[in-house]
Design an enzyme around this catalytic site. Structure first.
Site, PDB file in Angstrom:
ATOM      1  N   ASP A 100       1.119   1.895   3.141  1.00  0.00           N
ATOM      2  CA  ASP A 100      -0.077   2.638   3.534  1.00  0.00           C
ATOM      3  C   ASP A 100      -1.245   1.685   3.759  1.00  0.00           C
ATOM      4  O   ASP A 100      -1.249   0.555   3.252  1.00  0.00           O
ATOM      5  CB  ASP A 100      -0.463   3.635   2.434  1.00  0.00           C
ATOM      6  CG  ASP A 100       0.559   4.742   2.289  1.00  0.00           C
ATOM      7  OD1 ASP A 100       1.347   4.941   3.223  1.00  0.00           O
ATOM      8  OD2 ASP A 100       0.562   5.386   1.229  1.00  0.00           O
TER       9      ASP A 100
HETATM   10  N1  URA Z   1       4.299   4.852  -1.680  1.00  0.00           N
HETATM   11  C1  URA Z   1       3.050   5.183  -1.254  1.00  0.00           C
HETATM   12  O1  URA Z   1       2.521   6.235  -1.611  1.00  0.00           O
HETATM   13  N2  URA Z   1       2.426   4.320  -0.435  1.00  0.00           N
HETATM   14  C2  URA Z   1       2.944   3.141  -0.045  1.00  0.00           C
HETATM   15  O2  URA Z   1       2.305   2.390   0.689  1.00  0.00           O
HETATM   16  C3  URA Z   1       4.243   2.817  -0.495  1.00  0.00           C
HETATM   17  C4  URA Z   1       4.902   3.697  -1.308  1.00  0.00           C
END
Ligand code: URA
Length: 233
Positions: free
Chosen positions: A102
């Site tokens: 993310d």
């Molecule tokens: N889980 C999440 O919520 N975000 C990420 O970037 C990776 C795993």
């Protein structure tokens, strides 16, 4: 592409000649004599006929990046800088991501031009551990340990998450090992307990660990051993 098709695509050989070439042991792929026309030729394969190079083979490239927060895990984006902007390499448009993080997640991100390799890294059934450091807004409820190990119901996908391992390191800090990668998985798992993830950092994927010498934004080529840890068997 199959080796026999690769050879018969060359204007100078018909199918019968291709069969003879293969049978005579004159064709090598990546230095090994190949007699079976079903064998695979990839863009990365070096194909030789006697001393003649029929295809030199493109270089396969593999990198690990220490993704900083605020950079998008995408190859292009209208507003944000992308992880590709952090690579000082030729032809970055040929690279793609083997898994995403993310926008505000930091840590290990893998990039390559080898689609077969990245499919093995990201295969949902691959059961490759992904280890995250998680920081939460509220103290972590110890009940999360058992709930994550049992699996949580994700109604949107109508599935139970794979058993995950949670180690609480401090009241609001934990190490979480997942064996799959669902959309916003870590945030949604803690969301079940009304606890917001305020910091997320990926330490490893399979046997590949984020190199501690890499500062956020830095990257390096993977070693042969790291690449082979996701080799087909
Ligand atoms: N889980 C999440 O919520 N975000 C990420 O970037 C990776 C795993």
């Amino acid at each position: 592409m199959r080796l026999d098709r690769f050879l018969s695509n060359l204007p100078r050989f018909n199918r019968q000649e291709v069969r003879q070439l293969l049978a005579s042991g004159r064709v090598r792929v990546d230095g090994q004599v190949r007699c079976d026309g079903h064998d695979e030729v990839r863009v990365f394969s070096r194909v030789e006929l006697d001393a003649e190079v029929l295809q030199a083979g493109k270089a396969a490239r593999y990198f690990m990046l220490h993704k900083p927060p605020g950079v998008v895990s995408a190859t292009e984006h209208p507003e944000h800088r992308t992880v590709l902007d952090l690579l000082d390499e030729p032809d970055t448009h040929e690279l793609h991501l083997a898994g995403r993080l993310d926008l505000n997640t930091s840590g290990l991100l893998l990039l390559t031009n080898d689609g077969q390799w990245s499919r093995r890294v990201t295969a949902p059934t691959g059961k490759q551990p992904k280890v995250y450091l998680v920081e939460t807004e509220e103290p972590i409820d110890p009940a999360c340990i058992e709930a994550f190990a049992r699996g949580l119901y994700f109604s949107f996908e109508d599935l139970l998450t794979q058993p995950a391992e949670l180690h609480i390191l401090a009241p609001r800090q934990a190490r979480l090992t997942l064996y799959e990668g669902r959309y916003h998985q870590v945030k949604r798992m803690f969301g079940h307990f009304q606890n917001k993830v305020i910091g997320l950092h990926r330490l490893s994927v399979g046997r590949i660990q984020l190199d501690e010498r890499l500062s956020p934004g830095q990257y390096r080529a993977l070693t042969a051993e790291e690449i082979a840890s996701f080799a087909s068997h």
